[in-house]
Design an enzyme around this catalytic site. Structure first.
Site, PDB file in Angstrom:
ATOM      1  N   ASP A   1       0.900  -1.165  -0.007  1.00 31.91           N
ATOM      2  CA  ASP A   1       0.074  -0.085   0.011  1.00 31.91           C
ATOM      3  C   ASP A   1       1.058   1.331  -0.103  1.00 31.91           C
ATOM      4  O   ASP A   1       0.635   2.481  -0.365  1.00 31.91           O
ATOM      5  CB  ASP A   1      -0.934  -0.062   1.361  1.00 31.91           C
ATOM      6  CG  ASP A   1      -2.112  -1.073   1.137  1.00 31.91           C
ATOM      7  OD1 ASP A   1      -2.278  -1.327  -0.009  1.00 31.91           O
ATOM      8  OD2 ASP A   1      -2.624  -1.081   2.169  1.00 31.91           O
TER       9      ASP A   1
ATOM     10  N   THR B   1      -8.407   2.254   7.039  1.00 28.50           N
ATOM     11  CA  THR B   1      -7.839   0.987   7.222  1.00 28.50           C
ATOM     12  C   THR B   1      -6.289   1.027   7.587  1.00 28.50           C
ATOM     13  O   THR B   1      -5.591  -0.024   7.551  1.00 28.50           O
ATOM     14  CB  THR B   1      -8.241  -0.194   5.963  1.00 28.50           C
ATOM     15  OG1 THR B   1      -7.679   0.369   4.627  1.00 28.50           O
ATOM     16  CG2 THR B   1      -9.695  -0.284   5.995  1.00 28.50           C
TER      17      THR B   1
END
Length: 294
Positions: free
Chosen positions: A74, A190
């Protein structure tokens, strides 16, 4: 089809998956451009058997690209976003890292997944971003003034708490005595916000979450507000300065500097395979619904 590729090569054995991706794209006769520094890393790596020096390279993108592939985790996607900016180029996240809420294409399924994408078998998940205005002459974050995950303020060079006076749409909310404060998009819910006790928010939700970092008052809880809101943060503390970050980019500001945060004027397009969804990603990454009693 013109495709850009970006990576940082931080992950063990990722050379195997990079080779697989490049092979699939070549077989599909795609026009492949590789970020210049990433290509240098590829060609220097002994475990990649083919010489890819013939590929064209880029240092910046333009609107002629059809897809932009991010290889890593990510964090790599957050840096990929700084190349795409407001161009609207769909980003394909290939996860060679660990958790991967954004990079959802699994490394073991590259060949099949990329073939689906090249055949147009995917959807677009549109992600909102945050932008920040600072009442300071010094703001090196201004050149890339957007964040896909969050804007955060943190204490610097001290173990003492900082005070974050917070206003929403010009109205005083509270002053958080804490290690810092996170203003997060649904995408970023998240990430850092989640680790500090914030809620999980579906990316399609039009919201922003304010999450305190280790607050002194236990009644200081995460707050979800509409993404049409404007948030103002004024930071003070025992030290003369504090840290502000936009995703992975960090700047130091003097005490009593005010940061004004709101939704950016453009969005980021994330490629999502047809049989994938945010709910499916949650189940997989957070191990929801799995019986661990056996």
């Amino acid at each position: 089809m013109k495709i850009g590729i970006y990576g940082q090569f931080y992950h063990e054995n990722s050379e195997t998956y990079i080779q697989t991706l490049l092979n699939v794209l070549q077989q599909a006769d795609a026009e492949v451009w590789i970020e210049a520094n990433f290509l240098n890393i590829i060609n220097e790596h002994q475990d990649i058997t083919k010489n890819f020096s013939a590929f064209q390279t880029f240092t910046t993108l333009d609107a002629s690209y059809d897809l932009f592939f991010s290889i890593g985790g990510d964090g790599t996607i957050l840096k990929a976003v700084t190349y795409v900016k407001d161009l609207g180029i769909p980003i394909v996240g290939i996860n060679t890292g660990r958790l991967g809420f954004l990079a959802t294409i699994q490394k073991e399924e590259i060949s099949e997944s990329i073939s689906q994408i090249l055949n147009g078998d995917y959807s677009i998940s549109e992600r909102t971003l945050l932008t920040m205005k600072v009442d300071s002459e010094k703001n090196e974050l201004e050149d890339l003034n957007f964040a896909l995950n969050e804007v955060a303020v943190n204490r610097k060079n001290t173990t003492s708490m900082i005070k974050v006076e917070t206003k929403v749409n010009g109205k005083y909310l509270t002053s958080y005595w804490s290690d810092g404060l996170i203003v997060s998009t649904p995408t970023g819910s998240t990430g850092y916000s989640l680790s500090c006790g914030g809620p999980v928010i579906d990316p399609n939700t039009n919201s922003i979450v304010i999450t305190p970092i280790a607050p002194h008052n236990l009644n200081a809880r995460p707050l979800v507000i509409p993404d049409s809101s404007t948030i103002s943060l004024t930071v003070s503390g025992r030290e003369q300065s504090f840290l502000a970050s936009m995703d992975s980019r960090i700047e130091t500001f003097e005490n009593n500097t005010t940061l004004v945060i709101k939704k950016a004027s453009f969005t980021i397009n994330m490629v999502q395979l047809t049989d994938d969804s945010f709910i499916k990603t949650l189940r997989k990454k957070l191990l929801w619904g799995e019986d661990k009693r056996n």
